[in-house]
Design an enzyme around this catalytic site. Structure first.
Site, mmCIF file in Angstrom:
data_model
loop_
_atom_site.group_PDB
_atom_site.id
_atom_site.type_symbol
_atom_site.label_atom_id
_atom_site.label_comp_id
_atom_site.label_asym_id
_atom_site.label_seq_id
_atom_site.Cartn_x
_atom_site.Cartn_y
_atom_site.Cartn_z
ATOM 1 N N GLN A 148 2.933 -9.311 13.549
ATOM 2 C CA GLN A 148 2.881 -8.016 14.227
ATOM 3 C C GLN A 148 1.452 -7.503 14.406
ATOM 4 O O GLN A 148 1.247 -6.394 14.879
ATOM 5 C CB GLN A 148 3.755 -6.985 13.507
ATOM 6 N N LYS A 178 7.671 8.639 11.283
ATOM 7 C CA LYS A 178 6.298 8.464 11.787
ATOM 8 C C LYS A 178 6.218 7.268 12.733
ATOM 9 O O LYS A 178 5.539 7.313 13.748
ATOM 10 C CB LYS A 178 5.303 8.295 10.637
ATOM 11 N N GLY A 234 5.335 8.575 1.416
ATOM 12 C CA GLY A 234 6.284 8.339 2.503
ATOM 13 C C GLY A 234 7.269 7.240 2.146
ATOM 14 O O GLY A 234 8.488 7.403 2.268
ATOM 15 N N HIS A 235 6.747 6.101 1.668
ATOM 16 C CA HIS A 235 7.620 5.001 1.241
ATOM 17 C C HIS A 235 8.523 5.444 0.080
ATOM 18 O O HIS A 235 9.714 5.135 0.053
ATOM 19 C CB HIS A 235 6.795 3.803 0.742
ATOM 20 N N ALA A 281 0.863 -1.196 0.000
ATOM 21 C CA ALA A 281 0.000 0.000 0.000
ATOM 22 C C ALA A 281 0.896 1.241 0.000
ATOM 23 O O ALA A 281 0.758 2.131 0.833
ATOM 24 C CB ALA A 281 -0.968 -0.008 1.186
ATOM 25 N N LEU A 282 1.819 1.271 -0.944
ATOM 26 C CA LEU A 282 2.884 2.274 -0.951
ATOM 27 C C LEU A 282 2.341 3.675 -1.198
ATOM 28 O O LEU A 282 1.473 3.888 -2.043
ATOM 29 C CB LEU A 282 3.920 1.928 -2.028
ATOM 30 N N HIS A 283 2.872 4.628 -0.436
ATOM 31 C CA HIS A 283 2.495 6.039 -0.587
ATOM 32 C C HIS A 283 3.770 6.877 -0.661
ATOM 33 O O HIS A 283 4.886 6.334 -0.655
ATOM 34 C CB HIS A 283 1.586 6.484 0.561
ATOM 35 N N GLY A 296 10.762 5.403 8.334
ATOM 36 C CA GLY A 296 10.197 6.739 8.484
ATOM 37 C C GLY A 296 10.055 7.129 9.949
ATOM 38 O O GLY A 296 9.788 6.276 10.805
#
Length: 280
Positions: A61, A149, A36-37, A32-34, A147
């Site tokens: 996880q 985040k 940020g990635h 689900a790359l955005h 990241g």
């Protein structure tokens, strides 16, 4: 871009690349790359001969009742984005290849894993540390990119790398934000229009906390102000934590010091969102 699905083959390729003196930059993702990635990938391309991205939604996880089954997956779209950036390898293993029957070894980073998100997601960081450890052993990167985040995650991975003598440099890159300040996250896809608008309050509260700390307010008063901001937002269903923490220990800070971590985790509807700022 070559797609590799079998861990043994990925490991052999990486071993040969390292033998030839090539530096490998690695970005582990759950897809689900955005943007940020993609920003991590661009940085890796600047700093390494070879860039490898993994996509693996890691079941260990996710706690029972979390969003493993509905976590956004669109591998074809992800592949298009990665091809546009001309990465070298996409490592795309399946669950059975990484957790075969009888699998029973896990990595636990004690202390840091029990704070903040660890309180609300028991076992989460055990799963994160385990999969990152496995991926580092397979991909053999010189540098790995994460990241800010996911600040707690990057702190835990740094600790693991240091404690287990991994020969990997951990590079933490700035959080990439939407124009209105919301931290980019694959889970933002869960938000409806009203929830998406409501989510902007997270960054506003963090910036207000930053302003107050810079003006000399006590950390406890900053925490109270952040909670007040969130309580005035009707779509926030649960505040899991919001406050001022030590950036190295993740302990709550009560007195003034030189550096702070402002961190938040809350639920808007069914969606859990996290964000943070470092204040110096």
């Amino acid at each position: 871009m070559e797609v590799i699905r079998i861990p043994r083959i990925m490991r052999e390729i990486s071993k040969e690349l390292r033998f030839k003196g090539k530096s490998i930059g690695f970005i582990p993702t759950m897809g689900a790359l955005h943007e940020g990635h993609l920003s991590l990938i661009r940085r890796a391309k600047e700093e390494n001969d070879i860039v490898i991205v993994s996509i693996f939604v890691n079941p260990t996880q996710f706690a029972q009742g979390e969003d493993y089954e509905k976590y956004p997956r669109d591998v074809e779209l992800d592949k298009e984005k990665l091809e546009a950036l001309a990465i070298d390898y996409l490592f795309l293993p399946d669950v059975n290849s990484l957790y075969p029957e009888g699998y029973s070894t896990y990595v636990v980073v004690e202390g840091l894993s029990d704070k903040l998100c660890g309180i609300f997601r028991p076992g989460h960081f055990r799963g994160v540390a385990t999969i990152v450890c496995k991926l580092f052993n397979i991909v053999k990167p010189l540098r790995a990119y994460f990241g800010q985040k996911d600040y707690q995650q990057s702190l835990i991975i740094r600790r693991m790398v240091e404690d287990l003598n991994f020969d990997v440099e951990i590079i933490v890159c700035p959080t990439v934000r939407e124009q209105d300040g919301l931290a980019m996250s694959s889970r933002n896809l869960y938000l409806n229009e009203k929830e998406r608008q409501s989510a902007t309050v997270i960054y506003k509260a963090l910036k207000e906390g930053e302003r107050l700390l810079n003006e000399g307010e006590k950390p406890l008063d900053v925490k109270l102000k952040m909670h007040e901001i969130f309580k005035n937002e009707p779509l926030i269903r649960e505040i899991q934590y919001a406050g001022v923490y030590d950036p190295l220990t993740l302990e709550e800070v009560k007195e003034r010091q030189n550096k702070y971590l402002l961190a938040v985790a809350l639920k808007i509807g069914d969606t859990r969102l996290i964000d943070n700022l470092i204040v110096e």
